[in-house]
Design a protein around this motif. Structure first.
Motif, PDB file in Angstrom:
ATOM      1  N   ARG A   1      -6.641   4.670  -7.022  1.00 27.88           N
ATOM      2  CA  ARG A   1      -6.519   4.125  -8.401  1.00 27.88           C
ATOM      3  C   ARG A   1      -6.912   2.668  -8.344  1.00 27.88           C
ATOM      4  NH1 ARG A   1      -1.073   7.155 -10.658  1.00 27.88           N
ATOM      5  NH2 ARG A   1      -1.916   9.029 -10.969  1.00 27.88           N
ATOM      6  N   GLU A   2      -6.106   2.003  -7.576  1.00 31.24           N
ATOM      7  CA  GLU A   2      -6.372   0.795  -7.126  1.00 31.24           C
ATOM      8  C   GLU A   2      -7.806   0.321  -7.017  1.00 31.24           C
ATOM      9  OE1 GLU A   2      -5.631  -2.808  -3.669  1.00 31.24           O
ATOM     10  OE2 GLU A   2      -4.560  -0.960  -3.562  1.00 31.24           O
ATOM     11  N   GLU A   3      -8.652   1.050  -6.182  1.00 31.27           N
ATOM     12  CA  GLU A   3     -10.154   0.719  -5.994  1.00 31.27           C
ATOM     13  C   GLU A   3     -10.690   0.900  -7.329  1.00 31.27           C
ATOM     14  OE1 GLU A   3     -13.593   2.730  -3.573  1.00 31.27           O
ATOM     15  OE2 GLU A   3     -11.527   3.231  -3.036  1.00 31.27           O
ATOM     16  N   ILE A   4     -10.466   1.673  -7.878  1.00 36.16           N
ATOM     17  CA  ILE A   4     -11.195   1.961  -9.227  1.00 36.16           C
ATOM     18  C   ILE A   4     -10.905   1.129 -10.464  1.00 36.16           C
ATOM     19  CG2 ILE A   4     -11.838   3.820 -11.216  1.00 36.16           C
ATOM     20  CD1 ILE A   4     -12.737   4.386  -8.472  1.00 36.16           C
ATOM     21  N   PHE A   5      -9.734   0.842 -10.596  1.00 33.04           N
ATOM     22  CA  PHE A   5      -9.182  -0.211 -11.579  1.00 33.04           C
ATOM     23  C   PHE A   5      -9.859  -1.602 -11.036  1.00 33.04           C
ATOM     24  CE2 PHE A   5      -5.780  -2.786 -13.511  1.00 33.04           C
ATOM     25  CZ  PHE A   5      -5.781  -1.804 -14.630  1.00 33.04           C
ATOM     26  N   LEU A   6      -9.762  -1.890 -10.082  1.00 30.36           N
ATOM     27  CA  LEU A   6     -10.532  -3.516  -9.651  1.00 30.36           C
ATOM     28  C   LEU A   6     -11.826  -3.198  -9.861  1.00 30.36           C
ATOM     29  CD1 LEU A   6      -8.175  -4.292  -6.471  1.00 30.36           C
ATOM     30  CD2 LEU A   6      -7.929  -5.059  -8.852  1.00 30.36           C
ATOM     31  N   GLU A   7     -12.472  -2.130  -9.538  1.00 32.19           N
ATOM     32  CA  GLU A   7     -13.942  -1.907  -9.932  1.00 32.19           C
ATOM     33  C   GLU A   7     -14.346  -2.325 -11.272  1.00 32.19           C
ATOM     34  OE1 GLU A   7     -17.194   1.400  -9.936  1.00 32.19           O
ATOM     35  OE2 GLU A   7     -15.697   1.668  -8.227  1.00 32.19           O
ATOM     36  N   THR A   8     -13.438  -1.646 -12.499  1.00 31.75           N
ATOM     37  CA  THR A   8     -13.609  -1.880 -13.831  1.00 31.75           C
ATOM     38  C   THR A   8     -13.348  -3.427 -14.103  1.00 31.75           C
ATOM     39  OG1 THR A   8     -12.600   0.225 -13.998  1.00 31.75           O
ATOM     40  CG2 THR A   8     -12.753  -0.992 -15.939  1.00 31.75           C
ATOM     41  N   LEU A   9     -12.525  -4.062 -13.374  1.00 34.07           N
ATOM     42  CA  LEU A   9     -12.144  -5.398 -13.549  1.00 34.07           C
ATOM     43  C   LEU A   9     -13.414  -6.206 -13.313  1.00 34.07           C
ATOM     44  CD1 LEU A   9     -10.653  -8.062 -14.334  1.00 34.07           C
ATOM     45  CD2 LEU A   9      -9.773  -7.798 -11.976  1.00 34.07           C
TER      46      LEU A   9
ATOM     47  N   ARG B   1       0.924  -1.042   0.014  1.00 36.48           N
ATOM     48  CA  ARG B   1       0.141   0.111   0.124  1.00 36.48           C
ATOM     49  C   ARG B   1       0.814   1.092  -0.065  1.00 36.48           C
ATOM     50  NH1 ARG B   1      -5.182  -0.107  -1.047  1.00 36.48           N
ATOM     51  NH2 ARG B   1      -5.870   1.012   0.843  1.00 36.48           N
ATOM     52  N   LYS B   2       2.066   1.305  -0.295  1.00 38.47           N
ATOM     53  CA  LYS B   2       2.983   2.309  -0.598  1.00 38.47           C
ATOM     54  C   LYS B   2       3.872   2.628  -2.027  1.00 38.47           C
ATOM     55  CE  LYS B   2       4.694   2.123   4.304  1.00 38.47           C
ATOM     56  NZ  LYS B   2       5.736   1.907   5.170  1.00 38.47           N
TER      57      LYS B   2
ATOM     58  N   SER C   1       1.176   7.574  -2.574  1.00 38.44           N
ATOM     59  CA  SER C   1       0.674   6.194  -2.198  1.00 38.44           C
ATOM     60  C   SER C   1      -0.905   6.437  -1.900  1.00 38.44           C
ATOM     61  CB  SER C   1       1.265   5.893  -0.660  1.00 38.44           C
ATOM     62  OG  SER C   1       2.653   5.619  -0.875  1.00 38.44           O
ATOM     63  N   GLN C   2      -1.417   7.597  -1.461  1.00 40.09           N
ATOM     64  CA  GLN C   2      -2.742   7.833  -1.327  1.00 40.09           C
ATOM     65  C   GLN C   2      -3.442   8.010  -2.656  1.00 40.09           C
ATOM     66  OE1 GLN C   2      -2.546  11.352   1.111  1.00 40.09           O
ATOM     67  NE2 GLN C   2      -2.412  10.372   2.816  1.00 40.09           N
ATOM     68  N   LEU C   3      -2.860   8.190  -3.591  1.00 42.95           N
ATOM     69  CA  LEU C   3      -3.469   8.373  -5.004  1.00 42.95           C
ATOM     70  C   LEU C   3      -3.363   7.180  -5.567  1.00 42.95           C
ATOM     71  CD1 LEU C   3      -4.386  10.067  -7.458  1.00 42.95           C
ATOM     72  CD2 LEU C   3      -1.944  10.606  -8.089  1.00 42.95           C
ATOM     73  N   GLN C   4      -2.415   6.118  -5.524  1.00 43.58           N
ATOM     74  CA  GLN C   4      -2.184   4.844  -5.858  1.00 43.58           C
ATOM     75  C   GLN C   4      -3.491   3.995  -5.415  1.00 43.58           C
ATOM     76  OE1 GLN C   4      -0.864   3.905  -8.477  1.00 43.58           O
ATOM     77  NE2 GLN C   4       0.396   5.801  -8.808  1.00 43.58           N
TER      78      GLN C   4
END
Length: 313
Positions: free
Chosen positions: A93-101, A66-67, A87-90
């Protein structure tokens, strides 16, 4: 939607690694590679992101640590980036990226098995001016959706991506912001990074070169010329026979060495009765003139030999 699109607009894209290295004026590339897995194997994070300057990875993030953490020489650079903020931005991005998957999996009703979503996006500078950018995604290795900044619009490349397109284009302002990101924000970010990185990216590391021979019983001899520890990637490497270039190569490869440089080799076959002199020729930007390494079969005393030229100073 209001939550999803602004975060996506901050994502930087991968301009292929085949873009040639340039002079002091570039080209320079800022590229990001994202990968999300629906069911990661043991030892693999569900989401990871790596950012590149040209072909050099300069920071990495994954869903385990998470860093966002700088890599290689950039771990010694102060002030290039606020890594806590990154890190906070990533994480967003992780949350949105996995939502699209998940959306793509739901469209195809694929609740079992492992599925992959990848994103590539970024921009290029040449002579301190923006000279290219792109932004695209893939699902299970197939093209999914990409942004066309000339239209501008998101272009669905897969039936499941039509739903994603609708989400990302629900408000027209988000399309304009995506265009602005690729044409203005990303190049600006790259220019800022270059203030800390240009010397490293412009460096030239000359190759060390070896030539070796191998002959198995009852077979023709093979000659291998290996160049290693060089940077940038582009290199000319070939064998000549009695001064003439040999085009019927058995192998030719160029690979990362794992330490920020590259290695390359070329292999040719030599009939057992051939006694002509062979030479390996090496051309690289770091060399004032090409290197020539002579392999003369008449000097070979055994079935396997090796000669080496020292690394240029």
């Amino acid at each position: 939607i209001a939550k999803m699109v602004p975060v996506l607009l901050s994502l930087p894209l991968l301009l292929g690694s085949t873009v040639p290295q340039g002079t002091q004026a570039g080209p320079y590339l800022l590229t990001f590679l994202y990968t999300g897995l629906s069911r990661p194997s043991k030892g693999f994070p569900r989401f990871q992101a790596t950012a590149f300057l040209n072909d050099q990875a300069f920071f990495h993030y994954d869903s385990e640590s998470r860093k966002a953490e700088p890599l290689g020489p950039w771990s010694q650079v102060e002030g290039m980036e606020d890594w806590k903020k990154e890190s906070q931005l990533q994480q967003a991005r992780e949350e949105i990226f996995l939502e699209t998957l998940k959306d793509a999996m739901n469209y195809y009703k694929e609740s079992t098995g492992s599925h992959t979503f990848q994103g590539m996006f970024g921009c290029e500078l040449q002579n301190n001016r923006s000279s290219g950018a792109f932004w695209r995604y893939a699902y299970d290795g197939e093209d999914f959706i990409e942004f066309n900044k000339e239209v501008p619009a998101w272009v669905a490349l897969d039936p499941a991506a039509l739903n994603t397109k609708k989400k990302w284009e629900a408000e027209k302002v988000y399309v304009q912001r995506a265009k602005a990101y690729l044409e203005e924000e990303c190049p600006g970010m790259l220019q800022r990074y270059l203030n800390y990185s240009r010397t490293h990216l412009d460096r030239q590391e000359p190759p060390s070169v070896t030539a070796s021979s191998h002959m198995a019983p009852g077979q023709n001899r093979t000659l291998k010329c290996l160049a290693y520890d060089f940077y940038p990637q582009g290199i000319g490497l070939h064998w000549t026979r009695a001064g003439e270039m040999q085009k019927l190569e058995l192998e030719r490869h160029i690979l990362p060495s794992g330490k920020g440089t590259y290695l390359s080799w070329v292999v040719v076959g030599v009939p057992s009765q051939d006694r002509a002199p062979y030479s390996c020729h090496v051309e690289h930007r770091s060399l004032a003139q090409p290197l020539t390494l002579l392999w003369d079969e008449r000097q070979t005393a055994s079935a396997e030999d090796k000669v080496e030229t020292p690394r240029p100073q």
